[in-house]
Design an enzyme around this catalytic site. Sequence first.
Site, PDB file in Angstrom:
ATOM      1  N   ARG A 158      -3.488  -9.698   5.421  1.00  0.00           N
ATOM      2  CA  ARG A 158      -3.973 -10.389   3.822  1.00  0.00           C
ATOM      3  C   ARG A 158      -2.779  -9.144   3.134  1.00  0.00           C
ATOM      4  O   ARG A 158      -2.969  -8.767   2.374  1.00  0.00           O
ATOM      5  CB  ARG A 158      -5.350  -8.787   3.199  1.00  0.00           C
ATOM      6  CG  ARG A 158      -6.369  -9.100   2.745  1.00  0.00           C
ATOM      7  CD  ARG A 158      -6.996  -8.474   2.220  1.00  0.00           C
ATOM      8  NE  ARG A 158      -8.191  -8.322   0.801  1.00  0.00           N
ATOM      9  CZ  ARG A 158      -7.768  -7.617  -0.359  1.00  0.00           C
ATOM     10  NH1 ARG A 158      -6.359  -6.916  -0.212  1.00  0.00           N
ATOM     11  NH2 ARG A 158      -7.429  -7.800  -1.112  1.00  0.00           N
ATOM     12  N   LYS A 213       0.790  -1.117   0.289  1.00  0.00           N
ATOM     13  CA  LYS A 213      -0.064   0.157  -0.050  1.00  0.00           C
ATOM     14  C   LYS A 213       0.803   1.221  -0.214  1.00  0.00           C
ATOM     15  O   LYS A 213       2.348   1.295   0.104  1.00  0.00           O
ATOM     16  CB  LYS A 213      -1.532  -0.148   1.112  1.00  0.00           C
ATOM     17  CG  LYS A 213      -2.131  -0.644   0.951  1.00  0.00           C
ATOM     18  CD  LYS A 213      -2.991  -1.105   2.027  1.00  0.00           C
ATOM     19  CE  LYS A 213      -4.389  -1.335   1.457  1.00  0.00           C
ATOM     20  NZ  LYS A 213      -5.332  -2.120   2.439  1.00  0.00           N
TER      21      LYS A 213
END
Length: 268
Positions: free
Chosen positions: A248, A214
């Site tokens: 995740r 991210k």
Amino acid sequence: MKIGNREFDVKNKTYIMGILNVTPDSFSDGGKWNDMDNALRHTESMIADGADILDIGGESTRPGHTPVGAQEEIERILPVIEAVKKRFDIPISVDTYKGSVAEESLKNGADLINDIWGLKYDPEMAPVIAKYNAPCCLMHNKANTEYNNFIVDMLAETQECVNIAKRAGIADDKIILDPGVGFGKNYEMNLMTMDNLELFQKLGYPVLLGTSRKSMIGLTLDLPVDQRVEGTLATTVIGIMKGCAFVRVHDIKENKRVIQMTEAILGR
């Protein structure tokens, strides 16, 4: 916690949710797996590398993504759910915030609903999850980054997601919480979220951490999306040490090794 046909020891272990985006425009791997053969090969590879759950997404949720209608999302993911179920024995999560997509997914073999809006986007979502007695992951999210007291407000807003679930009849042992790194938060808030992950344990539910590749990592290390593995691994280690039950991630093998090493040190 039971997800599909598998029991997860969410108090003592950290498990891997592998990401399978069947979208043309995902921020990290858009277009790589939206062909069935590629999707199945990638699934096989993730399972071999140590994935415990497969998270299938039919709509990109990256910043600036193009929204997809429910029917198109269903058409993208249902064939993949059915094909994976036929070939592999792994619990399937579906990454959606639309009740109709969740219903079709659960009807066709999905085991868990991963809602990035924590039941707050579609009022039909919570009743659908309750109807199928399915587990769900509820993520903290909001449309802006305005808070009075960031940590206090984030925890309170996450509790609101839990309250919606409880009112709909979703049982406590079916709820996972996600602090929502990268959603409704600026760069500094994302770092603060990581630094305060242990506070989510006080809400009383297993925590899933989703940081893989991210922007928080990209901004910290000044690296493009395909060079963020080490940064992701650092967040995984912190997540384990702060009690997260799931991570995740895209890079299964590397995260699996980091989990094994960290759990060995912690005596788990």
